[in-house]
Design a protein around this motif. Structure first.
Motif, PDB file in Angstrom:
ATOM      1  N   LYS A 208      20.949  37.159  37.542  1.00 25.89           N
ATOM      2  CA  LYS A 208      22.460  36.981  36.667  1.00 25.89           C
ATOM      3  C   LYS A 208      23.033  35.540  37.376  1.00 25.89           C
ATOM      4  CE  LYS A 208      23.270  40.994  34.486  1.00 25.89           C
ATOM      5  NZ  LYS A 208      24.513  42.130  34.257  1.00 25.89           N
ATOM      6  N   THR A 209      23.791  34.840  36.603  1.00 29.36           N
ATOM      7  CA  THR A 209      24.375  33.745  37.230  1.00 29.36           C
ATOM      8  C   THR A 209      25.987  33.833  37.000  1.00 29.36           C
ATOM      9  OG1 THR A 209      22.428  32.219  37.028  1.00 29.36           O
ATOM     10  CG2 THR A 209      24.423  31.239  37.424  1.00 29.36           C
ATOM     11  N   PHE A 210      26.730  33.491  37.867  1.00 37.90           N
ATOM     12  CA  PHE A 210      28.099  33.459  37.839  1.00 37.90           C
ATOM     13  C   PHE A 210      28.587  32.210  38.206  1.00 37.90           C
ATOM     14  CE2 PHE A 210      26.760  38.045  38.191  1.00 37.90           C
ATOM     15  CZ  PHE A 210      27.436  38.617  37.227  1.00 37.90           C
ATOM     16  N   HIS A 211      29.807  31.822  37.598  1.00 42.81           N
ATOM     17  CA  HIS A 211      30.474  30.577  37.924  1.00 42.81           C
ATOM     18  C   HIS A 211      31.459  30.818  39.005  1.00 42.81           C
ATOM     19  CE1 HIS A 211      28.507  28.337  34.683  1.00 42.81           C
ATOM     20  NE2 HIS A 211      28.616  29.314  33.715  1.00 42.81           N
ATOM     21  N   ALA A 212      31.999  29.735  39.905  1.00 40.21           N
ATOM     22  CA  ALA A 212      32.898  29.829  40.602  1.00 40.21           C
ATOM     23  C   ALA A 212      34.322  30.508  39.927  1.00 40.21           C
ATOM     24  CB  ALA A 212      33.149  28.440  41.418  1.00 40.21           C
ATOM     25  N   GLY A 213      34.859  31.383  40.271  1.00 37.99           N
ATOM     26  CA  GLY A 213      35.888  32.020  40.006  1.00 37.99           C
ATOM     27  C   GLY A 213      35.885  33.197  39.020  1.00 37.99           C
ATOM     28  N   GLU A 214      34.602  33.392  38.690  1.00 41.05           N
ATOM     29  CA  GLU A 214      34.281  34.192  37.949  1.00 41.05           C
ATOM     30  C   GLU A 214      34.224  35.923  38.468  1.00 41.05           C
ATOM     31  OE1 GLU A 214      31.063  35.178  34.322  1.00 41.05           O
ATOM     32  OE2 GLU A 214      30.678  33.450  35.301  1.00 41.05           O
ATOM     33  N   MET A 215      34.666  36.783  37.926  1.00 42.17           N
ATOM     34  CA  MET A 215      34.751  38.183  38.385  1.00 42.17           C
ATOM     35  C   MET A 215      33.305  38.604  38.354  1.00 42.17           C
ATOM     36  SD  MET A 215      37.292  38.650  40.027  1.00 42.17           S
ATOM     37  CE  MET A 215      39.287  38.419  40.305  1.00 42.17           C
ATOM     38  N   ILE A 216      32.627  39.183  39.039  1.00 41.06           N
ATOM     39  CA  ILE A 216      31.164  40.001  38.870  1.00 41.06           C
ATOM     40  C   ILE A 216      31.558  41.249  38.658  1.00 41.06           C
ATOM     41  CG2 ILE A 216      28.997  40.208  40.076  1.00 41.06           C
ATOM     42  CD1 ILE A 216      29.620  37.675  41.752  1.00 41.06           C
ATOM     43  N   ILE A 217      32.254  42.041  39.621  1.00 41.75           N
ATOM     44  CA  ILE A 217      32.488  43.619  39.186  1.00 41.75           C
ATOM     45  C   ILE A 217      34.042  43.797  39.435  1.00 41.75           C
ATOM     46  CG2 ILE A 217      29.965  44.378  39.746  1.00 41.75           C
ATOM     47  CD1 ILE A 217      31.273  45.252  42.507  1.00 41.75           C
ATOM     48  N   GLN A 218      34.630  44.599  38.890  1.00 39.54           N
ATOM     49  CA  GLN A 218      35.920  45.091  38.949  1.00 39.54           C
ATOM     50  C   GLN A 218      35.963  46.530  39.455  1.00 39.54           C
ATOM     51  OE1 GLN A 218      38.556  43.464  38.030  1.00 39.54           O
ATOM     52  NE2 GLN A 218      37.856  41.857  37.089  1.00 39.54           N
ATOM     53  N   LYS A 219      37.092  46.695  40.490  1.00 35.57           N
ATOM     54  CA  LYS A 219      37.197  48.077  40.891  1.00 35.57           C
ATOM     55  C   LYS A 219      37.041  48.883  39.913  1.00 35.57           C
ATOM     56  CE  LYS A 219      40.211  50.622  44.095  1.00 35.57           C
ATOM     57  NZ  LYS A 219      40.117  50.813  45.273  1.00 35.57           N
ATOM     58  N   ASP A 220      36.593  50.246  40.161  1.00 36.15           N
ATOM     59  CA  ASP A 220      36.415  51.201  39.241  1.00 36.15           C
ATOM     60  C   ASP A 220      35.626  51.225  38.342  1.00 36.15           C
ATOM     61  OD1 ASP A 220      38.412  52.656  40.838  1.00 36.15           O
ATOM     62  OD2 ASP A 220      40.017  51.722  39.954  1.00 36.15           O
ATOM     63  N   ASP A 221      34.831  49.821  37.961  1.00 36.20           N
ATOM     64  CA  ASP A 221      33.854  49.944  36.977  1.00 36.20           C
ATOM     65  C   ASP A 221      32.625  50.918  37.215  1.00 36.20           C
ATOM     66  OD1 ASP A 221      34.798  47.801  35.844  1.00 36.20           O
ATOM     67  OD2 ASP A 221      33.360  46.246  36.735  1.00 36.20           O
ATOM     68  N   LYS A 222      32.001  51.642  36.199  1.00 34.41           N
ATOM     69  CA  LYS A 222      31.313  52.671  36.418  1.00 34.41           C
ATOM     70  C   LYS A 222      29.835  52.416  36.282  1.00 34.41           C
ATOM     71  CE  LYS A 222      34.531  56.216  35.389  1.00 34.41           C
ATOM     72  NZ  LYS A 222      35.744  55.994  35.686  1.00 34.41           N
ATOM     73  N   ASP A 223      29.192  51.029  36.355  1.00 39.03           N
ATOM     74  CA  ASP A 223      27.895  50.666  36.226  1.00 39.03           C
ATOM     75  C   ASP A 223      27.204  51.265  37.545  1.00 39.03           C
ATOM     76  OD1 ASP A 223      26.786  48.053  37.497  1.00 39.03           O
ATOM     77  OD2 ASP A 223      28.878  47.867  37.147  1.00 39.03           O
ATOM     78  N   ASN A 224      26.009  51.509  37.384  1.00 36.16           N
ATOM     79  CA  ASN A 224      25.156  52.005  38.706  1.00 36.16           C
ATOM     80  C   ASN A 224      24.150  50.743  38.960  1.00 36.16           C
ATOM     81  OD1 ASN A 224      25.322  54.592  36.597  1.00 36.16           O
ATOM     82  ND2 ASN A 224      26.340  54.765  38.603  1.00 36.16           N
ATOM     83  N   SER A 225      24.544  49.715  39.741  1.00 36.04           N
ATOM     84  CA  SER A 225      23.419  48.789  40.088  1.00 36.04           C
ATOM     85  C   SER A 225      24.055  48.001  41.491  1.00 36.04           C
ATOM     86  CB  SER A 225      23.219  47.747  38.943  1.00 36.04           C
ATOM     87  OG  SER A 225      24.511  47.074  38.557  1.00 36.04           O
ATOM     88  N   LEU A 226      23.123  47.399  42.043  1.00 31.50           N
ATOM     89  CA  LEU A 226      23.320  46.758  43.166  1.00 31.50           C
ATOM     90  C   LEU A 226      23.203  45.273  42.885  1.00 31.50           C
ATOM     91  CD1 LEU A 226      22.961  46.890  46.433  1.00 31.50           C
ATOM     92  CD2 LEU A 226      20.626  46.714  46.295  1.00 31.50           C
TER      93      LEU A 226
END
Length: 167
Positions: free
Chosen positions: A31-49
């Motif tokens: 996956k690719t993310f741009h500068a400034g983009e949130m990758i994960i948020q606190k309390d999200d519930k997905d199960n990945s590393l």
């Protein structure tokens, strides 16, 4: 193929065999993310590393007033999200891309067959995440502003020590 190299270089996967890593890589995605983009948020519930294959991210904790405190910066071959992957716990922090970032997203489903075939690996993985969590908590405590209760306690103690009026 590139994702296999990064999985080999990542501390959390050191106890795994070449075959285990190949199996995980085949079930993971880039996956690719741009500068400034949130990758994960606190309390999200997905199960990945997430393993960083390029770029830099900031690990953030929300503090009073809605501000964010940077706990750490991570770069190539470093990872985040291990607690959610291995225990199902919600995300403990927010992660923001500081530069253009490419990550390998390792979902629970990629690791599950490996752990079912070799349950003893869970002991080694538990030790790695316990050590990392202890280091993270020590870092958080060293950067966290003292609570108002702690501040009031110090004020009271200082005023008492110097014989000042206690308010």
């Amino acid at each position: 193929m590139g994702s296999i190299i990064h999985l080999h270089e990542t501390n959390i996967f050191k106890p795994l065999s070449e075959g285990d890593i190949e199996a995980i890589a085949s079930s993971s995605e880039i996956k690719t993310f741009h500068a400034g983009e949130m990758i994960i948020q606190k309390d999200d519930k997905d199960n990945s590393l997430f393993i960083i294959s390029s770029g830099v991210v900031s690990i953030l904790e929300k503090v009073s007033g809605g501000q964010h405190l940077e706990l750490a910066r991570l770069g190539t071959n470093e990872y985040f999200g291990e607690m959610s992957l291995l225990t199902g716990e919600p995300r403990s922090a927010t992660v923001k891309a500081l530069t253009s970032v490419e990550v390998i997203n390792v979902p629970k489903e990629a690791l599950e067959p490996v752990l079912k075939a070799k349950p003893e690996l869970s002991d080694k993985l538990a030790q790695i995440i316990a050590d990392r969590r202890a280091r993270t908590e020590a870092l958080i405590d060293s950067r966290r502003s003292p609570s108002p209760e702690t501040m009031k306690s110090y004020v009271t103690r200082i005023r008492s020590f110097f014989g000042l009026d206690i308010v």
